[in-house]
Design an enzyme around this catalytic site. Structure first.
Site, mmCIF file in Angstrom:
data_model
loop_
_atom_site.group_PDB
_atom_site.id
_atom_site.type_symbol
_atom_site.label_atom_id
_atom_site.label_comp_id
_atom_site.label_asym_id
_atom_site.label_seq_id
_atom_site.Cartn_x
_atom_site.Cartn_y
_atom_site.Cartn_z
ATOM 1 N N SER A 131 56.328 10.326 22.696
ATOM 2 C CA SER A 131 56.063 9.090 23.433
ATOM 3 C C SER A 131 55.849 9.374 24.910
ATOM 4 O O SER A 131 56.415 10.312 25.455
ATOM 5 C CB SER A 131 57.226 8.124 23.267
ATOM 6 O OG SER A 131 56.990 6.985 24.070
ATOM 7 N N LYS A 185 60.291 7.131 16.116
ATOM 8 C CA LYS A 185 59.187 6.843 17.060
ATOM 9 C C LYS A 185 58.588 5.467 16.750
ATOM 10 O O LYS A 185 58.242 4.700 17.647
ATOM 11 C CB LYS A 185 58.119 7.938 16.969
ATOM 12 C CG LYS A 185 56.813 7.636 17.715
ATOM 13 C CD LYS A 185 57.015 7.513 19.217
ATOM 14 C CE LYS A 185 55.777 7.521 20.069
ATOM 15 N NZ LYS A 185 54.650 6.729 19.740
ATOM 16 N N HIS A 188 60.890 2.912 18.096
ATOM 17 C CA HIS A 188 60.718 2.931 19.557
ATOM 18 C C HIS A 188 59.539 2.026 19.946
ATOM 19 O O HIS A 188 59.637 1.195 20.846
ATOM 20 C CB HIS A 188 60.484 4.368 20.034
ATOM 21 C CG HIS A 188 59.889 4.466 21.409
ATOM 22 N ND1 HIS A 188 58.557 4.219 21.666
ATOM 23 C CD2 HIS A 188 60.441 4.740 22.611
ATOM 24 C CE1 HIS A 188 58.329 4.341 22.962
ATOM 25 N NE2 HIS A 188 59.451 4.667 23.558
ATOM 26 N N ASN A 189 58.437 2.197 19.266
ATOM 27 C CA ASN A 189 57.254 1.386 19.591
ATOM 28 C C ASN A 189 57.493 -0.088 19.310
ATOM 29 O O ASN A 189 57.038 -0.949 20.058
ATOM 30 C CB ASN A 189 56.035 1.866 18.801
ATOM 31 C CG ASN A 189 55.474 3.155 19.356
ATOM 32 O OD1 ASN A 189 56.207 3.945 19.958
ATOM 33 N ND2 ASN A 189 54.198 3.398 19.177
ATOM 34 N N GLU A 192 59.405 -1.438 22.039
ATOM 35 C CA GLU A 192 58.471 -1.544 23.183
ATOM 36 C C GLU A 192 57.693 -2.884 23.102
ATOM 37 O O GLU A 192 57.540 -3.574 24.113
ATOM 38 C CB GLU A 192 57.534 -0.340 23.115
ATOM 39 C CG GLU A 192 56.423 -0.284 24.123
ATOM 40 C CD GLU A 192 55.509 0.918 23.814
ATOM 41 O OE1 GLU A 192 56.013 2.047 23.634
ATOM 42 O OE2 GLU A 192 54.286 0.715 23.725
HETATM 43 N N1 LIG Z 1 46.730 8.326 23.519
HETATM 44 C C1 LIG Z 1 48.036 8.098 23.632
HETATM 45 O O1 LIG Z 1 48.534 7.549 24.639
HETATM 46 C C2 LIG Z 1 48.977 8.551 22.556
HETATM 47 C C3 LIG Z 1 50.349 8.439 22.740
HETATM 48 C C4 LIG Z 1 51.193 8.923 21.764
HETATM 49 C C5 LIG Z 1 50.673 9.478 20.615
HETATM 50 N N2 LIG Z 1 49.339 9.559 20.433
HETATM 51 C C6 LIG Z 1 48.840 10.174 19.205
HETATM 52 O O2 LIG Z 1 48.415 11.498 19.507
HETATM 53 C C7 LIG Z 1 47.333 11.868 18.641
HETATM 54 C C8 LIG Z 1 46.159 12.325 19.487
HETATM 55 O O3 LIG Z 1 45.741 11.257 20.322
HETATM 56 P P1 LIG Z 1 44.469 11.380 21.294
HETATM 57 O O4 LIG Z 1 44.331 10.028 21.924
HETATM 58 O O5 LIG Z 1 44.635 12.578 22.160
HETATM 59 O O6 LIG Z 1 43.272 11.745 20.320
HETATM 60 P P2 LIG Z 1 42.526 10.872 19.172
HETATM 61 O O7 LIG Z 1 41.397 10.149 19.809
HETATM 62 O O8 LIG Z 1 43.522 10.106 18.396
HETATM 63 O O9 LIG Z 1 41.935 12.048 18.253
HETATM 64 C C9 LIG Z 1 40.901 12.886 18.689
HETATM 65 C C10 LIG Z 1 41.148 14.292 18.210
HETATM 66 O O10 LIG Z 1 41.219 14.321 16.777
HETATM 67 C C11 LIG Z 1 40.333 15.338 16.308
HETATM 68 N N3 LIG Z 1 39.866 15.028 14.962
HETATM 69 C C12 LIG Z 1 39.413 13.842 14.500
HETATM 70 N N4 LIG Z 1 39.080 13.956 13.193
HETATM 71 C C13 LIG Z 1 39.329 15.237 12.825
HETATM 72 C C14 LIG Z 1 39.226 15.956 11.613
HETATM 73 N N5 LIG Z 1 38.795 15.363 10.493
HETATM 74 N N6 LIG Z 1 39.570 17.256 11.610
HETATM 75 C C15 LIG Z 1 40.016 17.858 12.729
HETATM 76 N N7 LIG Z 1 40.164 17.240 13.914
HETATM 77 C C16 LIG Z 1 39.830 15.932 13.952
HETATM 78 C C17 LIG Z 1 39.212 15.323 17.314
HETATM 79 O O11 LIG Z 1 38.437 16.483 17.217
HETATM 80 P P3 LIG Z 1 36.889 16.461 17.686
HETATM 81 O O12 LIG Z 1 36.917 16.687 19.165
HETATM 82 O O13 LIG Z 1 36.280 17.584 16.944
HETATM 83 O O14 LIG Z 1 36.328 15.129 17.317
HETATM 84 C C18 LIG Z 1 40.021 15.234 18.607
HETATM 85 O O15 LIG Z 1 40.588 16.473 18.964
HETATM 86 C C19 LIG Z 1 47.062 10.628 17.783
HETATM 87 O O16 LIG Z 1 47.727 10.732 16.560
HETATM 88 C C20 LIG Z 1 47.627 9.491 18.599
HETATM 89 O O17 LIG Z 1 47.985 8.382 17.810
HETATM 90 C C21 LIG Z 1 48.486 9.126 21.381
#
Ligand SMILES: NC(=O)c1ccc[n+]([C@@H]2O[C@H](COP(=O)([O-])OP(=O)(O)OC[C@H]3O[C@@H](n4cnc5c(N)ncnc54)[C@H](OP(=O)(O)O)[C@@H]3O)[C@@H](O)[C@H]2O)c1
Length: 482
Positions: A131, A185, A188-189, A192
């Site tokens: 988080s 987690k 937690h959300n 939130e």
């Molecule tokens: N954003 C936030 O504030 C936040 C906070 C807490 C947790 N999270 C969690 O953290 C994780 C990452 O979040 P994010 O916002 O950084 O990214 P995201 O937009 O959720 O995911 C993009 C990433 O996933 C990869 N991807 C998508 N499909 C794929 C597949 N079939 N095989 C392999 N790779 C694949 C993409 O690779 P390509 O570049 O090749 O498309 C890219 O690296 C998520 O689960 C999200 O829920 C996010």
């Protein structure tokens, strides 16, 4: 074949993954291998952050070869099928004893399923809730790992090195086995959601009751942030309310469309609570309030429905604002108490040994609900680990005793003024329900017995009973069909 020079790897280099990789690389002793499905993101990260000395990999095989054993990799990709796809690819190139960590926002039953499947290969799988958004990933998140004790031995020091620090303690603990981390987690959300909704209701009541501007209300929140409500969410609320829209010169909050979005974790928390039979009414109302806001077509046809005749004006502004502050505090205590109930119920259902005090401590830094108040929750569970209702801990009982008259006045004012305050009022109803000597549930049992012969128990003798409603209405002993 590359030299196995990295002690940790990150798969998925979108905003969260690249920030987490940079955080890892900035800590003494870490060498970080990186991999992304499309190589452009890897190249970008390499060129923008040469100081991190990342070890890039173009294929899963190269990625595995660049990691020291036991290999440890954190997946940060889209939750759902992408996560499964990455896990499958890693399982092909990893060996027994290696560790795969899913740091994405997985739904905990998926984590339980994945942990079971991966364990059969001899590889460890850890679902870790992370988080704090992008900034937390870079500077120090709150981390909630599940998984086996064996993986915690290797993973613990790495996660401790990158987690936020609150009062000298890293905001990470081994939450429990398999899906425990993602479960916590999720809750937690959910908390939130409740916290944000309560703050929004407080803002709305003050604005509509006193006519103060968003900028003036920002000062009230800033002041509240110096007292018992001190928290990240109160702090950022003041920032948002202070913001002026450059284009129109209006307060930004007045030009933002009033339809709240959601990514689903609030709904998961409520769905799970429903199946566990835990009343998380504050979280549920917060989730439903977002849903209600996001139906413009229904809101458009409902706008002419009658409301109260009289205008809402507050006579004593200062004491009304203090009432709202106390109502917010009391409702917040209820929301957290309910959230911790859900964690306890989840732990019992899934056989996780979760230390509730430790959970409140790891939420003190890095995450969105970070707050002073969490220390008081930790104290309460430290004093009595089996505490059945958080509200009954002396600190919270004192706070609610102090707040309850204000809380009731605010809920009455909201109802009379026709201002929706679903989280304030449902929290108060929960409070009155949980402390009631006797509930109308007795009547519900009578109704259930009438139409469905569902039976009831009596207060004055053991056994299960049924009244023969369609016959002579005498009572008979019955089988327990609850
Ligand atoms: N954003 C936030 O504030 C936040 C906070 C807490 C947790 N999270 C969690 O953290 C994780 C990452 O979040 P994010 O916002 O950084 O990214 P995201 O937009 O959720 O995911 C993009 C990433 O996933 C990869 N991807 C998508 N499909 C794929 C597949 N079939 N095989 C392999 N790779 C694949 C993409 O690779 P390509 O570049 O090749 O498309 C890219 O690296 C998520 O689960 C999200 O829920 C996010």
């Amino acid at each position: 074949m590359p030299e196995a020079s990295a002690n940790i790897g990150v798969v998925g280099l979108a905003v969260m993954g690249s920030n987490l990789a940079r955080n890892l690389a900035s800590r003494e002793g870490n060498t970080v291998a990186i991999f992304n499905r499309s190589y452009e993101k890897t190249e970008t990260l390499l060129s923008e952050h040469p100081e991190a000395e990342f070890v890039p990999a173009a294929t899963y095989r190269e990625f595995a070869d660049s990691l020291q054993k036991p290999r440890t990799a954190i997946i940060m990709v889209k939750a759902g099928r992408p996560t499964d796809a990455v896990i499958d690819s890693l399982v092909e190139v990893f060996e027994p004893g290696d560790i795969i960590v899913d740091g994405g926002n997985a739904y905990f039953p998926d984590t339980i399923r994945r942990e079971k499947a991966v364990r059969e290969t001899g590889i460890n799988f850890v679902g870790a809730g992370i988080s704090g958004g992008e900034e937390g990933a870079l500077l120090g998140p709150s981390i909630m790992p599940g998984g086996s004790d064996e993986s915690w031995v290797t993973l613990g020091p790495i996660l401790k090195s990158i987690a936020a620090v609150a009062e000298g303690e890293p905001c990470v603990t081994h939450v429990g086995h398999d899906g425990a981390g993602h479960f916590v987690k999720m809750v937690h959300n959910g908390i939130e959601y409740a916290d944000m909704q309560l703050i929004a209701e407080a803002y709305d009541l003050i604005r509509r009751g006193t006519g103060k501007s968003p900028a003036e209300i920002a000062e009230i929140f800033a002041e509240w942030n110096t007292g018992e409500l001190e928290s990240y969410l109160i702090e950022i609320t003041a920032e948002v309310l202070r913001q002026v829209d450059a284009e129109t010169g209006q307060p930004l909050v007045d030009v933002i469309l009033d339809q709240a979005g959601a990514k689903g974790t609030g709904a998961w928390t409520v769905q799970t609570a429903l199946s566990l039979g835990v009343p998380v009414s504050g979280i549920a109302e917060a989730t439903f309030a977002r849903s209600l806001s996001s139906h413009p077509e229904q809101r458009a046809v409902s706008g002419d429905l009658p409301g109260p005749e009289d205008e809402f004006t507050v006579e004593d502004t200062e004491s009304f604002i203090e009432d709202v502050r106390l109502a917010l505090y009391a409702s917040k205590i209820v929301a957290y108490s309910q959230g911790f109930d859900e964690i306890r119920a989840g732990a019992a259902e899934y056989d996780w040994n979760i230390d509730l005090g430790a959970i409140s401590k790891i939420w003190r830094g890095g995450c969105i609900i970070r707050a002073q108040f969490l220390n008081r929750i930790a104290d309460a569970y430290q004093a009595e680990p089996g505490l059945p209702v958080l509200l009954t801990a002396p600190y919270f009982t004192e706070a609610i005793t102090r707040a309850q008259a204000s809380w009731r006045r605010v809920v009455i004012a909201a109802a009379e003024a026709g201002i929706p305050a679903p989280a304030f009022s449902s929290s108060l109803s929960y409070y009155d329900g949980i402390r009631a000597d006797r509930l109308p549930a007795a009547l519900v049992q009578g109704q259930r017995d009438f139409f469905g012969a569902h039976t009831y128990k009596r207060i004055d003798k053991p056994g299960t009973f049924h009244t023969q409603w369609s016959g002579d209405r005498t009572e008979i002993e019955a089988e327990d069909t609850h």
